[in-house]
Design an enzyme around this catalytic site. Structure first.
Site, PDB file in Angstrom:
ATOM      1  N   GLU A  40       5.908  -1.089   9.115  1.00  0.00           N
ATOM      2  CA  GLU A  40       6.642   0.148   8.841  1.00  0.00           C
ATOM      3  C   GLU A  40       6.041   1.309   9.628  1.00  0.00           C
ATOM      4  O   GLU A  40       4.865   1.290  10.000  1.00  0.00           O
ATOM      5  CB  GLU A  40       6.564   0.503   7.352  1.00  0.00           C
ATOM      6  N   LYS A  99       4.366   4.888   9.836  1.00  0.00           N
ATOM      7  CA  LYS A  99       3.462   5.626   8.946  1.00  0.00           C
ATOM      8  C   LYS A  99       3.627   7.107   9.225  1.00  0.00           C
ATOM      9  O   LYS A  99       3.233   7.608  10.279  1.00  0.00           O
ATOM     10  CB  LYS A  99       2.009   5.209   9.142  1.00  0.00           C
ATOM     11  N   ARG A 120       2.475  12.083   0.121  1.00  0.00           N
ATOM     12  CA  ARG A 120       2.849  10.952  -0.732  1.00  0.00           C
ATOM     13  C   ARG A 120       3.539  11.479  -1.983  1.00  0.00           C
ATOM     14  O   ARG A 120       3.087  12.445  -2.616  1.00  0.00           O
ATOM     15  CB  ARG A 120       1.572  10.174  -1.111  1.00  0.00           C
ATOM     16  N   ARG A 128       0.235  12.131  -4.976  1.00  0.00           N
ATOM     17  CA  ARG A 128      -0.665  10.984  -5.066  1.00  0.00           C
ATOM     18  C   ARG A 128      -1.765  11.215  -6.101  1.00  0.00           C
ATOM     19  O   ARG A 128      -2.360  10.264  -6.606  1.00  0.00           O
ATOM     20  CB  ARG A 128      -1.272  10.658  -3.702  1.00  0.00           C
ATOM     21  N   GLU A 176       7.140   8.955   0.918  1.00  0.00           N
ATOM     22  CA  GLU A 176       6.566  10.113   1.601  1.00  0.00           C
ATOM     23  C   GLU A 176       7.643  11.180   1.725  1.00  0.00           C
ATOM     24  O   GLU A 176       8.840  10.880   1.804  1.00  0.00           O
ATOM     25  CB  GLU A 176       6.093   9.746   3.007  1.00  0.00           C
ATOM     26  N   PHE A 223       9.276   3.664   0.478  1.00  0.00           N
ATOM     27  CA  PHE A 223       8.852   2.340   0.957  1.00  0.00           C
ATOM     28  C   PHE A 223       8.598   1.352  -0.170  1.00  0.00           C
ATOM     29  O   PHE A 223       8.216   0.219   0.079  1.00  0.00           O
ATOM     30  CB  PHE A 223       7.604   2.442   1.841  1.00  0.00           C
ATOM     31  N   ARG A 233      -7.186  -0.178  -3.513  1.00  0.00           N
ATOM     32  CA  ARG A 233      -7.126  -0.201  -2.057  1.00  0.00           C
ATOM     33  C   ARG A 233      -7.433  -1.629  -1.620  1.00  0.00           C
ATOM     34  O   ARG A 233      -8.582  -2.068  -1.647  1.00  0.00           O
ATOM     35  CB  ARG A 233      -8.143   0.771  -1.459  1.00  0.00           C
ATOM     36  N   LYS A 259      -3.314   0.164   7.368  1.00  0.00           N
ATOM     37  CA  LYS A 259      -2.779   1.221   8.225  1.00  0.00           C
ATOM     38  C   LYS A 259      -3.393   1.091   9.615  1.00  0.00           C
ATOM     39  O   LYS A 259      -4.600   0.902   9.769  1.00  0.00           O
ATOM     40  CB  LYS A 259      -3.067   2.598   7.631  1.00  0.00           C
TER      41      LYS A 259
END
Length: 511
Positions: free
Chosen positions: A226, A228, A233, A248, A277, A307, A378, A384
């Site tokens: 995708e 970025k 966020r 976020r 986003e 997303f 995470r 990313k």
């Protein structure tokens, strides 16, 4: 009843050891003996927060205190929680409010011992707010719940993963701890805590990828690549006509994004939770800088892209694979799906990354199609990929400038997360505009803990994105590494210190 002094002693023991096992043992022993009404406030304090949030008390007020410490510990957890409630109720301005707040605060500090007073000053000032401690607290809550079941003679092993999942979905560690420690069947009751529409969920986070080739080698061909965006966020909730939009950090910004609210109300669903986003665009469709997106809140012209879909019409999707969640998203908001390619060849993936950069975006995301939504975690399932190395670090201090920068706070001290705190790994003033210098000089004193002739030292709460050419070993800084050609990209108002990069992530960049 539990005394505040017991909480302070446990906090001190945790700070004095680097052993995660020892920290967990200390915290769990305290949590297991708390009364039900004490669990929520004590858990919050041990994680460096207050149930009441901000109380309106600044560092200048705290530093001006001259209490007469009590000789012995008499304050209970309930006493302090009640006092914080009263202080929170007095938040605001005006001489009358200020006088009552000062009197309430003075009475609390006079009733505290020296150690308790120092703890309360750090708690009220935000200096204890270390999100990195959350992981230890989760393990301690699980261990304490297991200990509590021992006391009843019916031992139940409460896994940390059960506590972690409940916390990430509820967003409330004190409430999760209360369920775990007071329930007759903690495992079942923790599992019953699920996604609740209109209540924010901790967002899933991505790990830095070394390169596109490395990400594809690790994740395989069952991926989506995708774009970025360099936006903010957002997590969007709708139930009927009621809409909530969160950042976020789980801050409610619904009133600042009217276009997104209108879009959510137009979707063909009764209830939905979307992750995405939001960003400001130029007339030609290219993205504006991140700072312009942040300044645009409260006006029209911000465009949302999604997303992920975490819930649709009564069905929670967090445990479904990403491929299923993307299909639900495409059916709901096809014109607002984050651009990407599914199961690309290596050549198609490279073309997608090039197209993202050419469109003015900061890189790409490579995501495993079989990945579930690991709220608040995470993991390597999302990576990313950017054309240059960037790190999200915490500002520990800032030096006064010289020459043209005299009178401005200029050279920032950078820290990475290490255990429950932060370790310094470098300094920089590169990449700063005059506007950045003015902002630092105006803003940093609000986070000040102390200063000397050279610098202002800060609570570790401000996150800055740093671009660098690499990392090298160094004995100059406590972290044992130094950043090569570090320069400021932007300040991350949208990111808490708990999500800053770790010292291990920095060391992983060593050649």
């Amino acid at each position: 009843m539990t005394l505040l002094g017991e909480v302070v002693a446990a906090s001190g023991e945790v700070a004095a050891t680097r052993s995660r096992k020892a920290k967990t043992a200390t915290l769990s022993a305290l949590l297991a003996r708390l009364e039900p009404a004490e669990i929520r406030p004590a858990t919050a304090w041990l994680a460096g927060e207050m149930l009441q949030g901000r109380t309106g008390i600044g560092w200048r007020t705290l530093q001006a205190l001259t209490p007469t410490p009590a000789a012995t510990s008499t304050l209970t957890v309930a006493d302090v929680d009640a006092a914080l409630e009263r202080l929170a109720a007095l938040a605001g301005s005006g001489s009358g409010v200020g006088a009552r707040r000062a009197a309430e605060l003075g009475a609390l500090m006079d009733a505290a011992t020296s150690d308790e007073g120092r703890f309360l000053v750090r708690l009220l000032g935000g200096e204890l707010r270390q999100g990195a401690l959350e992981g230890v607290m989760i393990e301690a809550v699980a261990a304490a719940a297991t200990l509590a079941s021992d006391a009843t003679g019916s031992r139940v092993e409460v896994p940390a993963d059960a506590v972690r999942r409940a916390f990430m979905l509820s967003g409330r560690l004190p409430t999760t701890a209360h369920v775990a420690l007071t329930s007759e069947d903690p495992v079942a009751d923790l599992a019953a805590i699920g996604l609740e529409v209109l209540r924010p969920v901790r967002p899933m986070l991505a790990s830095p990828g070394d390169s596109l080739d490395a990400a594809l080698a690790e994740l395989g061909t069952e991926v989506v690549v995708e774009q970025k965006f360099d936006g903010a966020r957002i997590q969007c909730h709708r139930r009927g006509d009621e809409v909530r939009v969160f950042t976020r950090t789980l801050r409610d910004i619904t009133g600042g994004v009217p276009d997104t609210v209108a879009l959510l109300r137009s979707l063909p669903v009764e209830s939905v939770v979307l992750d995405g986003e939001i960003l400001a665009l130029h007339d030609d469709g290219r993205p504006r800088p991140f700072q312009e997106t942040m300044k645009a809140f409260g006006s029209t012209g911000l465009r949302p892209w999604f997303f992920d879909c975490l819930h649709r019409d009564g069905l929670d999707l967090v445990d479904e694979p990403l491929e299923r969640r993307r299909a639900e998203l495409a059916a709901i908001a096809p014109d607002h799906v984050m651009p990407g390619v599914v199961r690309p060849s290596a050549e198609e993936a490279a073309e997608a990354v090039d197209a993202s950069l050419a469109a003015g975006h900061e890189g790409s995301m490579v995501k495993a199609l079989d990945s579930t939504y690991s709220a608040g975690r995470r993991g390597r399932a999302w990576q990313k990929v950017k054309p240059s190395h960037t790190l999200d670090l915490v500002v520990l201090a800032c030096e006064w400038g010289s020459g043209r920068r005299r009178g401005w706070l200029s050279n920032i001290h950078l820290g990475a997360r290490e255990g429950d705190g932060f370790v310094m790994i470098g300094k920089t003033f590169k990449g700063m505009t005059d506007e950045t210098l003015r902002w630092q000089t105006d803003t940093f004193p609000r986070y000040e803990t102390h200063r000397d002739a050279w610098a202002v030292y800060l609570r570790p709460e401000i996150v800055v994105e740093i671009e660098l050419d690499g990392v090298q070993t160094s004995t100059r800084y406590p972290g044992g590494v130094a950043l090569r050609f570090a320069r400021v990209v932007r300040y991350r108002d949208d990111k808490p210190a708990a999500e800053a990069d770790t010292i291990d992530a920095v060391r992983a960049l060593l050649p």
